[in-house]
Design a protein around this motif. Sequence first.
Motif, short mmCIF file in Angstrom:
data_model
loop_
_atom_site.label_atom_id
_atom_site.label_comp_id
_atom_site.label_asym_id
_atom_site.label_seq_id
_atom_site.Cartn_x
_atom_site.Cartn_y
_atom_site.Cartn_z
N LYS A 78 36.99 -16.70 26.73
CA LYS A 78 36.58 -15.68 25.87
C LYS A 78 35.42 -14.92 25.84
N GLY A 79 33.89 -16.31 25.80
CA GLY A 79 32.62 -15.59 25.68
C GLY A 79 32.86 -15.22 27.31
N LYS A 80 32.39 -15.79 28.29
CA LYS A 80 32.49 -16.02 28.87
C LYS A 80 33.15 -14.49 30.38
N GLY A 84 31.17 -11.79 32.14
CA GLY A 84 31.24 -11.58 33.54
C GLY A 84 31.07 -12.77 34.01
N THR A 85 31.15 -14.07 33.53
CA THR A 85 30.93 -14.79 33.91
C THR A 85 32.02 -15.61 34.41
N LEU A 86 32.86 -16.07 33.62
CA LEU A 86 34.14 -16.77 33.87
C LEU A 86 34.66 -16.71 35.34
N GLU A 207 40.78 -9.81 28.02
CA GLU A 207 39.84 -9.91 26.83
C GLU A 207 40.56 -10.01 25.80
N GLN A 208 41.65 -9.38 25.22
CA GLN A 208 42.50 -9.21 24.20
C GLN A 208 42.62 -10.23 24.95
#
Length: 417
Positions: A78-80, A84-86, A207-208
């Motif tokens: 979720k944080g990534k 934008g790093t996922l 994201e949701q």
Amino acid sequence: MKKVFKYALLCAAAVISTMTFTACSSDDDDKNNDKTPSANVQAIQALSKQYVENVVYPTYTNLANATETLYDQLDAAKGKFRAGTLTQSDINTICSTFLSARAYWEASEAFLYGPATTFGIDPHIDTWPLDLDALAVELNNANKVAMLDNGDDGIAYAAAKLGQELLGFHGIEFIIFRNGQNRTLASLQANESDDAFKAINAQVTGEQELVYATAVAGDLRDRCFQLEVAWRGESAVKSHQDRVEELELETQITSNYYGYNMLNATQAGSTFQTWQEVLVTIFDSGCSNIAAEVANTKMGTAYTGEDANYIESPYSHKSFTDFYDNIMSIKNSLYGGVNLSAPNSASAMSFMQSANPTLAAAMSSALEGALSALKACQVGSAFVEDPTAAKVKVAMDAINALDDQLQAGATWAATVR
């Protein structure tokens, strides 16, 4: 039908045990003061210890650890995603962890009696079909998503407000798998396109979806901690005990952890009045119940057309794997260990081989027949793609044949002296 059979067996075992004890007492009170159990009862004591400590305990600890990792990975994802790093590799790792956790859960279903049922954990974490229409409404509500996106408070909100049709494994499965494949990063980066979401013109982002999956995974983790502690008590992982205590989740039945109850049959405070009752429970409430459920409900409901949408694990296409692991939970229970190639010397199967070799041979043959039929099901179309395939009926018949032998085992167990 199952409950009536079970309790009839247990009552018969208790009555016979009482009659035997009374008759012996009248003959020789001094001889019975030490209450030395028979060789068969000692064997049941030994196999019960082997079963609890080498099948139930490690399975639930592995499940608790895997769901803890799953939550941590989803929370990090979720944080990534926001940063934008996922990466696709991150998603693939989450999917792998999910499948490991799922396998441990399915391999626990031969002991759903006890805490999983008493505390309502089974339906809380493993109800299907997922209510996609309700999920679309929930995730289309920014205020509700914000409530989920709040650490431990978000987990508590999910547990209390979402309902079991949106909780547990299958809600997470929908977010991270589609059409039997790992969800793609590109798919998460676009708005949700499932028909249920389109029907209400929901503009739900990846994201949701990850907010929802993370909160649900936190609740799944907590309930698996509860299972571990409810069986193992103070031998459970300390951090898991602490979390369960923090949440004030129930863990004891009649003031004892369930493992203690089973390992201390006949003792004051145990829910088991005789050792025969323990063995009947393993065969009937445990192994037979899950065999019947797999054949007649998990497979049979869709196969017969009663409910074509009653498909377990439809997004990952792992239904047949789930069913196979369910039957492996029976094998583990009978063999006295996890994934053993031969029964442990202190196991239900070894005891049967000594005390009732004909039954042992029939049960072993039926067990391997069920596993072989389910292994064959894993080749070709997934269950969700063709629930009426001929291979499904072959597997159902093989599992029902196994159930017949397990019922015979329960009948025999009630008479062991």
